[in-house]
Design a protein around this motif. Structure first.
Motif, short mmCIF file in Angstrom:
data_model
loop_
_atom_site.label_atom_id
_atom_site.label_comp_id
_atom_site.label_asym_id
_atom_site.label_seq_id
_atom_site.Cartn_x
_atom_site.Cartn_y
_atom_site.Cartn_z
N GLY A 4 75.82 4.60 -11.01
CA GLY A 4 75.14 4.92 -9.48
C GLY A 4 75.10 6.48 -9.45
N ARG A 5 76.06 7.21 -9.88
CA ARG A 5 75.86 8.60 -9.61
C ARG A 5 74.83 9.31 -10.47
NH1 ARG A 5 80.63 8.04 -13.13
NH2 ARG A 5 80.21 9.15 -15.06
N ASP A 6 74.03 8.83 -11.20
CA ASP A 6 73.23 9.21 -12.08
C ASP A 6 71.62 8.36 -11.56
OD1 ASP A 6 74.61 10.92 -13.74
OD2 ASP A 6 75.19 9.14 -14.97
N LYS A 7 71.57 7.85 -10.64
CA LYS A 7 70.22 7.16 -9.94
C LYS A 7 69.41 8.19 -9.83
CE LYS A 7 71.70 2.33 -9.32
NZ LYS A 7 71.74 1.27 -8.14
N TRP A 8 69.75 9.25 -9.28
CA TRP A 8 68.93 10.23 -8.72
C TRP A 8 68.11 10.94 -9.91
CZ3 TRP A 8 69.15 15.53 -9.94
CH2 TRP A 8 70.33 16.02 -10.85
N LYS A 9 68.71 11.02 -11.07
CA LYS A 9 67.90 11.55 -12.29
C LYS A 9 66.89 10.72 -12.84
CE LYS A 9 72.57 13.44 -13.68
NZ LYS A 9 73.44 13.31 -14.79
N TRP B 96 72.22 11.19 -4.55
CA TRP B 96 70.70 11.40 -4.55
C TRP B 96 70.75 12.80 -3.70
CZ3 TRP B 96 66.32 8.47 -6.19
CH2 TRP B 96 65.17 8.78 -5.70
N LYS B 97 71.12 12.80 -2.46
CA LYS B 97 70.75 13.94 -1.68
C LYS B 97 71.14 15.31 -2.21
CE LYS B 97 71.47 15.37 3.16
NZ LYS B 97 72.18 15.28 4.38
N HIS B 98 72.48 15.06 -2.83
CA HIS B 98 72.96 16.25 -3.69
C HIS B 98 72.48 16.73 -4.65
CE1 HIS B 98 76.15 19.20 -4.93
NE2 HIS B 98 75.95 18.48 -6.08
N GLY B 99 71.80 15.78 -5.60
CA GLY B 99 71.17 16.29 -6.85
C GLY B 99 69.67 16.44 -6.57
N ARG B 100 69.03 16.04 -5.62
CA ARG B 100 67.66 16.36 -5.42
C ARG B 100 67.34 17.44 -4.28
NH1 ARG B 100 63.41 11.54 -6.84
NH2 ARG B 100 64.52 10.75 -8.89
N GLY B 101 68.64 17.67 -3.58
CA GLY B 101 68.43 18.62 -2.45
C GLY B 101 67.88 18.04 -1.28
N THR B 102 67.73 16.62 -1.15
CA THR B 102 66.99 15.93 0.09
C THR B 102 67.30 14.72 -0.13
OG1 THR B 102 64.87 15.74 1.31
CG2 THR B 102 64.89 15.74 -1.12
#
Length: 231
Positions: free
Chosen positions: A154-159, A176-182
């Motif tokens: 789950g913590r890596d789905k933004w990647k 997602w918000k933290h990793g992508r900045g939005t």
């Protein structure tokens, strides 16, 4: 995906090679979660607990309202994981009940968009290595022809290389918000356990004719694809 924590199964290339279809535009990639979006994980584990572990039920229990699953029951996280990852994985994951309306909606869009427009449907789900086959067989049994199936924590789905992700997890929203900045691109499917998330991209499913709401939200994403297409 590039992350070592992701495993990808590519079932396409044939879908997007129909008629040697290619354009110079960027292909829109739409990610769809499984549990809580297409498969009713909560009902599955509740049924098993009621049947075989009644002592785990709290007084007055009605539904799962806390994302931390163990907070909903009289047992530990490890106890629950033994149920859904091992002892009852065949029932909860392999034969879990679908959200029928959402399933029908996804089948419609996958079958009608694949190979026609610049759109790729990616199933993104977090599953234990030993139990992945349950989800793969579940997707096949319900005739969901995703272009790719990506197994990612789950913590890596933004990647994962997608433009949108339809998911029910409040934790994944934060990642997602933290990793992508939005938060843009993360479409949060409304569930009792994610009410603490203040987002502009919530898909409401708590009213009659919920399939209409889900369809409209996905349609918005698809229209984004169509409007950027050059014919």
């Amino acid at each position: 995906c590039d992350s070592a924590s992701c495993a990808c199964y590519n079932y396409t290339d044939i879908a997007f090679n129909r008629g040697n279809y290619r354009t110079s535009k960027k292909m829109m990639k739409i990610g769809i979660d499984v549990d809580g979006v297409l498969r009713n994980f909560c009902d599955g584990i509740i049924e098993v607990i009621k049947m075989d572990y009644p002592d785990y039920l709290k007084d007055g229990f009605t539904e799962i309202t806390d994302w931390q699953l163990e907070n909903n029951f009289n047992c530990t996280k490890k106890d629950l994981q033994e149920i859904y990852w091992y002892d009852w994985a065949h029932a909860i994951m392999g034969n879990g009940k679908p959200f029928k309306d959402n399933l029908a909606t996804m089948r419609h869009f996958i079958d009608n968009i694949i190979g026609t427009y610049e759109c790729e449907w990616v199933c993104i789900t977090s599953q234990k290595d030993h139990a992945r086959h349950y989800t793969l067989s579940w997707l096949g049994k319900h005739e969901l022809n995703f272009d790719r199936v990506v197994f990612a924590k789950g913590r890596d789905k933004w990647k994962v290389d997608v433009d949108y992700l339809v998911d029910d997890s409040p934790q994944n929203w934060h990642h997602w918000k933290h990793g992508r900045g939005t938060e843009d691109g993360y479409l949060l499917l409304d569930r009792p356990y994610n009410q603490n998330i203040d987002t502009k991209n919530r898909i409401f499913e708590r009213y009659p004719k919920t399939t209409i709401i889900f369809t409209v939200m996905i349609s918005i994403v698809v229209m984004d694809v169509l409007l950027t297409k050059t014919f």
